[in-house]
Design an enzyme around this catalytic site. Structure first.
Site, short mmCIF file in Angstrom:
data_model
loop_
_atom_site.label_atom_id
_atom_site.label_comp_id
_atom_site.label_asym_id
_atom_site.label_seq_id
_atom_site.Cartn_x
_atom_site.Cartn_y
_atom_site.Cartn_z
N LYS A 49 49.09 46.42 42.60
CA LYS A 49 49.27 45.00 42.26
C LYS A 49 50.43 44.35 43.01
O LYS A 49 50.45 43.13 43.17
CB LYS A 49 49.42 44.82 40.74
CG LYS A 49 48.25 45.38 39.92
CD LYS A 49 46.92 44.95 40.46
CE LYS A 49 45.69 45.47 39.74
NZ LYS A 49 45.63 46.87 39.38
N TYR A 250 35.71 51.70 30.35
CA TYR A 250 37.01 51.32 30.89
C TYR A 250 38.14 51.85 30.01
O TYR A 250 38.11 51.67 28.78
CB TYR A 250 37.13 49.79 31.02
CG TYR A 250 38.51 49.37 31.47
CD1 TYR A 250 38.94 49.64 32.76
CD2 TYR A 250 39.40 48.78 30.58
CE1 TYR A 250 40.22 49.32 33.17
CE2 TYR A 250 40.68 48.44 30.98
CZ TYR A 250 41.08 48.71 32.27
OH TYR A 250 42.35 48.41 32.67
N TYR A 276 42.34 54.90 36.24
CA TYR A 276 41.92 54.41 37.56
C TYR A 276 41.83 55.53 38.60
O TYR A 276 40.76 55.86 39.09
CB TYR A 276 42.90 53.36 38.08
CG TYR A 276 42.93 52.07 37.30
CD1 TYR A 276 41.99 51.09 37.54
CD2 TYR A 276 43.89 51.84 36.32
CE1 TYR A 276 42.00 49.90 36.83
CE2 TYR A 276 43.91 50.65 35.62
CZ TYR A 276 42.97 49.69 35.88
OH TYR A 276 42.97 48.52 35.18
C1 LIG Z 1 44.43 47.46 38.83
C2 LIG Z 1 44.37 48.86 39.28
C3 LIG Z 1 43.32 49.32 40.10
C4 LIG Z 1 42.14 48.49 40.46
O1 LIG Z 1 42.36 47.49 41.38
P1 LIG Z 1 41.51 46.15 41.31
O2 LIG Z 1 42.01 45.34 42.40
O3 LIG Z 1 41.79 45.56 39.96
O4 LIG Z 1 40.06 46.50 41.42
C5 LIG Z 1 43.37 50.62 40.55
N1 LIG Z 1 44.38 51.45 40.20
C6 LIG Z 1 45.38 51.05 39.40
C7 LIG Z 1 46.42 52.03 39.04
C8 LIG Z 1 45.41 49.75 38.92
O5 LIG Z 1 46.42 49.37 38.11
#
Ligand SMILES: *Cc1c(COP(=O)(O)O)cnc(C)c1O
Length: 315
Positions: A49, A250, A276
């Site tokens: 992010k 999710y 993730y």
């Molecule tokens: C938000 C996030 C993702 C996914 O990325 P997006 O751009 O939202 O698809 C992947 N890994 C982590 C650790 C995240 O926080």
């Protein structure tokens, strides 16, 4: 085409992030697996992010915002990093998070406490309710405010990953495949568009950790980013390959995802997370076992972070 340098950008990250070969994993999978350490982007506990926020918060600042709103699940890494970035830039963050998930002072919620962030939980499953609430709170405060969508995933945020592909190109190794987790779409969209622009022979994969219509979401984000960049290149569904790795849903750990977290820790001494990166890496392992990568291929896994959540979610 507009150059990335023409967009306002605040410096939040320590870039470029390193790329290195995963020796044990490469041996295990019979191909060349590398990791790009976007878990080391240099703000908070790192993560993807940060790259998006460099563009989004520059836009917020340019528009005179004093307050920045964003949202996500209770343990959103994106929300925590937005708060960390706002602190660094002298802006105030207000997080309105979905009540779904771990809301106790653990993981990212603990970090937000340390950051001194205004965190609110809303009992809804619809982000539109939350965006409406942001407007209500913003108007009540009577100061200029800026709303960042869930995951920082709009076209402007996606430029962070267009820029990341250019960074990868400049780091020298040629990759045949680039993979990352896909949760709200901006990362995959940016990678896919970036590859089209800077590494046209590289295949991009989004490992879906949620069950939305990412084929459409990714294409729409890419198209929006093309408009921002004033390029008329054609976006097609062949620009990215998606794979459903959500498992039970999710933010609910999956068996394969947890196994991948374990393998990465045991073979490489690196930590993934169950929401993730573990699920995404399980997708990479599955593709390798299905024969998607040749022996001499170079495969790049984007480690998108997620350490904050590791301490909140039971695996
Ligand atoms: C938000 C996030 C993702 C996914 O990325 P997006 O751009 O939202 O698809 C992947 N890994 C982590 C650790 C995240 O926080």
């Amino acid at each position: 085409m507009r150059e990335l340098e023409q967009f306002p950008r605040v410096k939040l990250g320590v870039l470029p992030t390193p790329i290195h070969r995963l020796e044990g994993i490469s041996e295990m999978l019979g191909t060349n697996v590398y990791v790009k350490r976007d878990d080391l982007t240099g703000l908070g506990l790192g993560g993807n992010k940060v790259r998006k926020l460099e563009f989004l918060l520059a836009d917020a600042r340019e528009k005179g915002a004093e307050v920045v709103f964003t949202t996500g699940g209770a343990q959103s890494n994106h929300a925590m990093l937005t708060a960390a970035a706002a602190n660094k830039l002298g802006m105030k963050a207000i997080l309105i998070l979905k009540k779904r998930g771990v809301t106790e002072r653990k993981g990212n919620v603990l970090l937000e406490h340390l950051l001194g962030t205004d965190v609110r939980f809303m009992d809804t499953d619809d982000y539109q309710d939350i965006y409406d609430e942001m407007d209500r709170v913003g108007q009540e405060l009577g100061v200029p405010y800026y709303k960042i969508p869930v995951g920082g995933s709009n076209s402007l945020g996606s430029l962070g990953y267009v820029s990341c592909v250019r960074e990868i190109r400049d780091q020298g190794i040629r990759f045949d495949h680039i993979l990352s987790a896909e949760g709200s779409g901006g990362t995959t969209a940016g990678l896919a568009l970036g590859a089209k622009l800077y590494l046209p022979d590289t295949k991009v994969y989004g490992m879906m950790v949620d069950t939305e219509d990412f084929a459409t979401i990714t294409a729409d984000l890419m198209k929006g980013a093309c408009e921002l960049l004033e390029t008329d290149i054609e976006v097609t569904r062949e620009d990215y390959t998606l794979r459903n790795m959500a498992g039970p849903g999710y933010a609910i750990p999956s068996e394969e995802g947890n196994a991948a977290v374990q393998i990465m820790a045991e073979k490489e001494g690196l930590f993934l997370d169950p929401v993730y990166t573990g699920k995404a890496f399980a997708g990479l392992i599955a593709l390798a076992r299905e024969g998607a990568f040749k022996k001499d291929d170079n495969v790049l896994f984007i480690h998108t972070g997620g350490a904050g959540g590791l301490f909140a979610i039971d695996m």
